[in-house]
Design a protein around this motif. Structure first.
Motif, PDB file in Angstrom:
ATOM      1  N   GLN A 181       0.878  -1.166   0.000  1.00  0.00           N
ATOM      2  CA  GLN A 181       0.000   0.000   0.000  1.00  0.00           C
ATOM      3  C   GLN A 181       0.919   1.220   0.000  1.00  0.00           C
ATOM      4  OE1 GLN A 181      -3.454  -0.295   2.524  1.00  0.00           O
ATOM      5  NE2 GLN A 181      -3.475   1.907   2.889  1.00  0.00           N
ATOM      6  N   ILE A 182       1.106   1.783  -1.186  1.00  0.00           N
ATOM      7  CA  ILE A 182       2.147   2.784  -1.401  1.00  0.00           C
ATOM      8  C   ILE A 182       1.619   4.197  -1.187  1.00  0.00           C
ATOM      9  CG2 ILE A 182       3.842   3.679  -3.025  1.00  0.00           C
ATOM     10  CD1 ILE A 182       4.278   0.773  -2.039  1.00  0.00           C
ATOM     11  N   LYS A 183       2.344   4.963  -0.406  1.00  0.00           N
ATOM     12  CA  LYS A 183       1.998   6.367  -0.220  1.00  0.00           C
ATOM     13  C   LYS A 183       2.384   7.152  -1.471  1.00  0.00           C
ATOM     14  CE  LYS A 183       2.371  10.190   3.004  1.00  0.00           C
ATOM     15  NZ  LYS A 183       2.885  10.659   4.325  1.00  0.00           N
ATOM     16  N   ARG A 184       1.479   7.964  -1.944  1.00  0.00           N
ATOM     17  CA  ARG A 184       1.683   8.665  -3.216  1.00  0.00           C
ATOM     18  C   ARG A 184       2.812   9.688  -3.113  1.00  0.00           C
ATOM     19  NH1 ARG A 184      -1.082   8.620  -7.729  1.00  0.00           N
ATOM     20  NH2 ARG A 184      -0.901  10.332  -9.219  1.00  0.00           N
ATOM     21  N   ASP A 185       3.641   9.711  -4.146  1.00  0.00           N
ATOM     22  CA  ASP A 185       4.742  10.672  -4.253  1.00  0.00           C
ATOM     23  C   ASP A 185       4.978  10.917  -5.737  1.00  0.00           C
ATOM     24  OD1 ASP A 185       7.191  12.044  -4.366  1.00  0.00           O
ATOM     25  OD2 ASP A 185       7.945  11.052  -2.564  1.00  0.00           O
ATOM     26  N   GLU A 186       4.586  12.073  -6.224  1.00  0.00           N
ATOM     27  CA  GLU A 186       4.677  12.398  -7.649  1.00  0.00           C
ATOM     28  C   GLU A 186       6.123  12.500  -8.126  1.00  0.00           C
ATOM     29  OE1 GLU A 186       2.179  12.833  -9.736  1.00  0.00           O
ATOM     30  OE2 GLU A 186       0.401  13.010  -8.455  1.00  0.00           O
ATOM     31  N   ILE A 187       7.024  12.853  -7.223  1.00  0.00           N
ATOM     32  CA  ILE A 187       8.420  13.092  -7.611  1.00  0.00           C
ATOM     33  C   ILE A 187       9.235  11.808  -7.596  1.00  0.00           C
ATOM     34  CG2 ILE A 187      10.541  14.347  -7.011  1.00  0.00           C
ATOM     35  CD1 ILE A 187       8.785  16.509  -5.805  1.00  0.00           C
ATOM     36  N   ARG A 188       8.981  10.952  -6.621  1.00  0.00           N
ATOM     37  CA  ARG A 188       9.771   9.717  -6.475  1.00  0.00           C
ATOM     38  C   ARG A 188       8.873   8.492  -6.625  1.00  0.00           C
ATOM     39  NH1 ARG A 188      12.039  10.610  -0.638  1.00  0.00           N
ATOM     40  NH2 ARG A 188       9.809  10.951  -0.421  1.00  0.00           N
ATOM     41  N   PRO A 189       8.786   7.941  -7.812  1.00  0.00           N
ATOM     42  CA  PRO A 189       7.999   6.705  -7.995  1.00  0.00           C
ATOM     43  C   PRO A 189       8.556   5.575  -7.123  1.00  0.00           C
ATOM     44  CG  PRO A 189       8.575   7.686 -10.116  1.00  0.00           C
ATOM     45  CD  PRO A 189       9.376   8.408  -9.079  1.00  0.00           C
ATOM     46  N   PHE A 190       7.673   4.699  -6.696  1.00  0.00           N
ATOM     47  CA  PHE A 190       8.063   3.543  -5.899  1.00  0.00           C
ATOM     48  C   PHE A 190       8.387   2.402  -6.855  1.00  0.00           C
ATOM     49  CE2 PHE A 190       7.960   0.131  -2.937  1.00  0.00           C
ATOM     50  CZ  PHE A 190       8.109   0.676  -1.655  1.00  0.00           C
ATOM     51  N   ILE A 207       9.782  -1.639  -7.429  1.00  0.00           N
ATOM     52  CA  ILE A 207       9.994  -2.954  -6.833  1.00  0.00           C
ATOM     53  C   ILE A 207      10.615  -3.879  -7.876  1.00  0.00           C
ATOM     54  CG2 ILE A 207       8.893  -4.931  -5.724  1.00  0.00           C
ATOM     55  CD1 ILE A 207       6.585  -2.943  -5.034  1.00  0.00           C
ATOM     56  N   HIS A 208      11.756  -4.453  -7.547  1.00  0.00           N
ATOM     57  CA  HIS A 208      12.439  -5.411  -8.428  1.00  0.00           C
ATOM     58  C   HIS A 208      12.164  -6.819  -7.913  1.00  0.00           C
ATOM     59  CE1 HIS A 208      14.916  -2.205 -10.339  1.00  0.00           C
ATOM     60  NE2 HIS A 208      14.778  -1.631  -9.149  1.00  0.00           N
ATOM     61  N   SER A 209      11.664  -7.687  -8.785  1.00  0.00           N
ATOM     62  CA  SER A 209      11.344  -9.051  -8.374  1.00  0.00           C
ATOM     63  C   SER A 209      11.527 -10.002  -9.549  1.00  0.00           C
ATOM     64  CB  SER A 209       9.910  -9.137  -7.829  1.00  0.00           C
ATOM     65  OG  SER A 209       8.989  -8.559  -8.736  1.00  0.00           O
ATOM     66  N   LYS A 210      12.557 -10.815  -9.495  1.00  0.00           N
ATOM     67  CA  LYS A 210      12.815 -11.859 -10.494  1.00  0.00           C
ATOM     68  C   LYS A 210      12.797 -11.316 -11.921  1.00  0.00           C
ATOM     69  CE  LYS A 210      10.771 -15.827  -9.696  1.00  0.00           C
ATOM     70  NZ  LYS A 210       9.748 -16.841  -9.345  1.00  0.00           N
ATOM     71  N   GLY A 211      13.480 -10.191 -12.135  1.00  0.00           N
ATOM     72  CA  GLY A 211      13.592  -9.634 -13.476  1.00  0.00           C
ATOM     73  C   GLY A 211      12.479  -8.701 -13.875  1.00  0.00           C
ATOM     74  N   LEU A 212      11.468  -8.524 -13.007  1.00  0.00           N
ATOM     75  CA  LEU A 212      10.351  -7.640 -13.309  1.00  0.00           C
ATOM     76  C   LEU A 212      10.465  -6.358 -12.481  1.00  0.00           C
ATOM     77  CD1 LEU A 212       7.547  -7.203 -14.676  1.00  0.00           C
ATOM     78  CD2 LEU A 212       6.543  -8.196 -12.600  1.00  0.00           C
ATOM     79  N   VAL A 253       5.152   2.426  -9.376  1.00  0.00           N
ATOM     80  CA  VAL A 253       3.884   3.072  -9.045  1.00  0.00           C
ATOM     81  C   VAL A 253       4.150   4.445  -8.436  1.00  0.00           C
ATOM     82  CG1 VAL A 253       2.737   0.878  -8.612  1.00  0.00           C
ATOM     83  CG2 VAL A 253       3.813   2.093  -6.728  1.00  0.00           C
ATOM     84  N   LEU A 254       3.127   5.291  -8.468  1.00  0.00           N
ATOM     85  CA  LEU A 254       3.180   6.568  -7.767  1.00  0.00           C
ATOM     86  C   LEU A 254       2.523   6.430  -6.398  1.00  0.00           C
ATOM     87  CD1 LEU A 254       2.293   9.038 -10.660  1.00  0.00           C
ATOM     88  CD2 LEU A 254       4.550   8.486  -9.747  1.00  0.00           C
ATOM     89  N   GLY A 255       1.401   5.752  -6.342  1.00  0.00           N
ATOM     90  CA  GLY A 255       0.698   5.524  -5.093  1.00  0.00           C
ATOM     91  C   GLY A 255      -0.518   4.659  -5.339  1.00  0.00           C
ATOM     92  N   THR A 256      -0.524   3.439  -4.814  1.00  0.00           N
ATOM     93  CA  THR A 256      -1.619   2.510  -5.068  1.00  0.00           C
ATOM     94  C   THR A 256      -1.462   1.292  -4.169  1.00  0.00           C
ATOM     95  OG1 THR A 256      -2.756   1.270  -6.800  1.00  0.00           O
ATOM     96  CG2 THR A 256      -0.379   1.318  -6.910  1.00  0.00           C
ATOM     97  N   SER A 257      -2.316   0.278  -4.327  1.00  0.00           N
ATOM     98  CA  SER A 257      -2.203  -0.955  -3.547  1.00  0.00           C
ATOM     99  C   SER A 257      -2.272  -2.157  -4.486  1.00  0.00           C
ATOM    100  CB  SER A 257      -3.313  -1.033  -2.489  1.00  0.00           C
ATOM    101  OG  SER A 257      -4.590  -1.003  -3.092  1.00  0.00           O
ATOM    102  N   LEU A 317      -5.204  -3.816  -6.808  1.00  0.00           N
ATOM    103  CA  LEU A 317      -6.478  -3.536  -6.140  1.00  0.00           C
ATOM    104  C   LEU A 317      -6.951  -2.122  -6.413  1.00  0.00           C
ATOM    105  CD1 LEU A 317      -5.993  -6.241  -4.608  1.00  0.00           C
ATOM    106  CD2 LEU A 317      -6.963  -5.101  -2.608  1.00  0.00           C
ATOM    107  N   THR A 318      -6.072  -1.147  -6.209  1.00  0.00           N
ATOM    108  CA  THR A 318      -6.444   0.251  -6.431  1.00  0.00           C
ATOM    109  C   THR A 318      -5.352   0.955  -7.226  1.00  0.00           C
ATOM    110  OG1 THR A 318      -5.396   1.020  -4.375  1.00  0.00           O
ATOM    111  CG2 THR A 318      -7.712   0.335  -4.255  1.00  0.00           C
ATOM    112  N   GLY A 319      -5.731   2.032  -7.934  1.00  0.00           N
ATOM    113  CA  GLY A 319      -4.748   2.786  -8.711  1.00  0.00           C
ATOM    114  C   GLY A 319      -4.311   2.023  -9.945  1.00  0.00           C
ATOM    115  N   LYS A 320      -3.100   2.309 -10.389  1.00  0.00           N
ATOM    116  CA  LYS A 320      -2.551   1.598 -11.534  1.00  0.00           C
ATOM    117  C   LYS A 320      -1.063   1.364 -11.341  1.00  0.00           C
ATOM    118  CE  LYS A 320      -2.125   5.899 -14.205  1.00  0.00           C
ATOM    119  NZ  LYS A 320      -2.510   6.596 -15.458  1.00  0.00           N
TER     120      LYS A 320
END
Length: 318
Positions: free
Chosen positions: A153-162, A164-169, A173-177, A194-197
């Motif tokens: 569940q990511i807190k939105r941050d327009e400047i610093r996208p979140f 996640i690196h997982s097995k080559g993928l 996100v900016l902020g979503t779940s 679940l929410t956002g994109k």
């Protein structure tokens, strides 16, 4: 290694609710370790400092002010809090590699645990899951690596996208779940939104796809990545929030309601657990939060494994 004390006993001692007999039991246990060899002596000075700092940050806010405690008793209270953190299932450590410092969280237990990151984002780690993030996380970047299954569940941050690196993928996100299943036993990575994109792309690719709510993607290196609609009884449904009102209801009936709502199956190690009753008004809660509330309210525990929940504990009298 000496056996550990029951978690509920350590909690009572920490909170100042233990009887004189229970206090003596905890303090005798603590003193029995005084002559044991200290495993921290094998760490260098910097490693001991980093570990101590990490543990201090974890126990802040978890031990109540204990002005009536002094000397040994206060240190035993702190030690009990540390043991509770370890038994709680989140192993936290900081180590230095050749090129960077890393912060890591790993869930070593059999239930789901929540971690709140410095940027305010929350990560629920499934059993065996682990995340590694740089020590400068929440400064210039928000990037981490995931092994296992976790809900974000990511807190939105327009400047610093979140990221996640997982097995080559790479999931950005900016902020979503969303839920990511990057289990080592699976060949593909599964992402359910679940929410956002969410934006997905292979780590070495410039092309990406965008996944919206109620959609799922299976990624496997070398194969085409497609978007699917999430089935009604999908594993990610446990994170859909709902409102529940339980007024002195037996757990057996509560389990039926939760199964109907979230599609999970419940079992008990002790049949008397079904006799326990619960009164609670839960607003906008997901299943893992509900499970945690039930466990704490009734002094029992649970294990979660692939949409199956096993409750363990003494239960209640009819």
């Amino acid at each position: 290694m000496k056996p550990l004390l029951p978690i509920h006993l350590l909690e009572k001692y920490r909170d100042g609710k233990a009887s004189e007999e229970e206090i003596k039991r905890v303090e005798d246990w603590y003193e029995s370790h005084e002559k044991e060899e200290n495993p921290l002596d094998e760490l260098d000075e910097q490693q001991q400092w980093d570990l101590g700092k990490a543990l201090y940050q974890e126990i802040q806010g978890q031990i109540k002010p204990a002005s009536r405690f002094s000397g040994v008793r206060r240190w035993v209270t702190i030690a009990a809090s540390i043991v509770l953190i370890i038994l709680g299932g989140i192993v936290f450590w900081k180590f230095r590699s050749q090129d960077r410092a890393v912060l890591a969280y790993e869930n070593t237990m059999k239930n789901i645990h929540r971690v709140t990151l410095e940027d305010g984002s929350q990560v629920w780690l499934y059993p065996g899951a682990k995340i590694d993030l740089d020590a400068d996380f929440n400064q210039q970047t928000r990037s981490l690596r995931l092994k296992g299954v976790a809900f974000f569940q990511i807190k939105r941050d327009e400047i610093r996208p979140f990221r996640i690196h997982s097995k080559g993928l790479l999931t950005q996100v900016l902020g979503t779940s969303f839920l990511i299943d990057a289990s080592p036993v699976h060949r593909s990575v599964e992402v359910s939104v679940l929410t956002g994109k969410v934006r997905l792309q292979a780590e070495q690719s410039q092309t990406y796809i965008v996944v919206h709510p109620k959609q799922k993607v299976y990624y496997r290196k070398g194969l085409e990545t497609k978007i699917y609609r999430t089935p009604e009884q999908d594993a990610s449904s446990v994170w859909e929030k709902g409102d529940f009102v339980f007024d002195n209801i037996p757990l057996a009936e509560i389990f039926q309601a939760l199964t109907q709502r979230f599609g999970v199956k419940f079992q008990v190690e002790n049949e008397q657990i079904y006799q326990c009753r619960l009164t609670a008004h839960l607003t906008h809660q997901n299943l893992p939060d509900i499970l945690e509330m039930i466990a704490k309210s009734l002094s029992i525990s649970y294990e979660y494994d692939q949409n199956h929940v096993l409750f363990k504990g003494p239960g209640c009298s009819p």
